[in-house]
Write an enzyme that holds these catalytic residues in place. Structure first.
Site, mmCIF file in Angstrom:
data_model
loop_
_atom_site.group_PDB
_atom_site.id
_atom_site.type_symbol
_atom_site.label_atom_id
_atom_site.label_comp_id
_atom_site.label_asym_id
_atom_site.label_seq_id
_atom_site.Cartn_x
_atom_site.Cartn_y
_atom_site.Cartn_z
ATOM 1 N N HIS A 64 -0.944 0.592 -1.780
ATOM 2 C CA HIS A 64 -0.131 1.806 -1.767
ATOM 3 C C HIS A 64 -0.014 2.367 -0.347
ATOM 4 C CE1 HIS A 64 0.559 2.512 -6.071
ATOM 5 N NE2 HIS A 64 -0.641 1.997 -6.252
ATOM 6 N N GLU B 179 2.046 4.406 0.525
ATOM 7 C CA GLU B 179 2.514 5.786 0.374
ATOM 8 C C GLU B 179 1.400 6.755 0.014
ATOM 9 O OE1 GLU B 179 2.971 4.286 -3.917
ATOM 10 O OE2 GLU B 179 2.469 3.558 -1.913
ATOM 11 N N CYS C 85 2.813 -2.231 -5.397
ATOM 12 C CA CYS C 85 1.872 -2.317 -6.507
ATOM 13 C C CYS C 85 2.530 -2.964 -7.728
ATOM 14 C CB CYS C 85 1.280 -0.943 -6.816
ATOM 15 S SG CYS C 85 -0.211 -1.029 -7.845
#
Length: 247
Positions: free
Chosen positions: A218, A220, A118
């Site tokens: 993202h 994650e 990001c």
């Protein structure tokens, strides 16, 4: 290569966001996901903040085998030749920006594997002379007016055939979770676009010679497709200088 030889620096802009507790709490979820996934893969993780300044960050990462630069606030416009005052402008952290930009330059000089996530993608682009679209306006890349954990959207990304990221993620189209109101405009020197959203905005970049991959989304996020983050982190592990020496 022994586990002790594998140190991953996970670098965020700051560890404290007292002005925005809700956002701060969600950042901990995201960064914590990176840390846990890396530890599960055998990394010794050093979680670091860049707001201590360039000298401190470069010193703290001097012996790292690889680096991840994670998400956060907008980069200060002065670093890419622009001005403030744009829609949805966030708090700027100039000291952290400068430190992370310097870290990208050193990673390239040393051939150090680096993953940008990001804001991390935008840092890579700006470090190499690229610019940013300052606000995407009404788009499918972020939800507004909802609780912070719900701002991320799910959408496809079209990956460039034969690119490193396509190799890692196993196909020409992947589903991702993202939330960003800025995007790459002019591309930095030595970079290639290797992934785009259906609306054409850049979602993945790679360096043409250095082991650097960056994604705008993202991997994650808790709702991201299983295995996506592990694949990206695994690529860093296999391309560390220590791994190359042991090969």
């Amino acid at each position: 290569m022994s586990p002790a030889a594998r140190t991953l620096a996970v670098v965020e802009a700051t560890r404290f966001r007292g002005h925005d507790p809700e956002y701060h709490a969600y950042v901990q979820v995201l960064v914590g996901g990176v840390v846990r996934s890396a530890q599960a893969d055998g990394w010794k993780v050093a979680r670091l903040a860049a707001d201590g300044g360039t000298e401190a960050l470069l010193s703290a990462t001097d012996r790292a085998d690889a680096v991840v630069i994670v998400g956060g606030e907008d980069i200060a416009p002065r670093f890419y030749g622009a001005s403030g005052g744009y829609p949805h402008e966030s708090l700027h952290r100039k000291t952290a920006d400068a430190a992370q930009l310097a870290l990208v330059h050193r990673a390239i000089e040393r051939g150090l594997p680096l993953l940008g996530i990001c804001r991390g993608l935008q840092i890579v682009n700006v470090a190499l002379g690229g610019t940013l679209i300052q606000d995407l306006g009404d788009s499918d890349h972020v939800r507004r007016g909802v609780p912070i954990p719900e701002v991320l959207t799910t959408h496809p990304v079209l990956l460039e055939p034969g690119s490193r990221v396509e190799e890692l993620l196993g196909g020409p189209v992947v589903s991702v979770r993202s939330a960003h109101h800025q995007a790459v405009d002019a591309l930095g020197e030595g970079l290639q676009v290797t992934g785009r959203a259906p609306d054409g905005h850049v979602e993945a970049i790679e360096h043409e010679s250095a082991p650097i991959v960056a994604v705008q989304w993202h991997p994650e996020d808790p709702a991201a497709p299983a295995g996506q983050l592990a694949a990206l982190l695994g690529a860093l592990r296999t391309r560390t200088p220590a791994a190359a020496a042991a090969a």
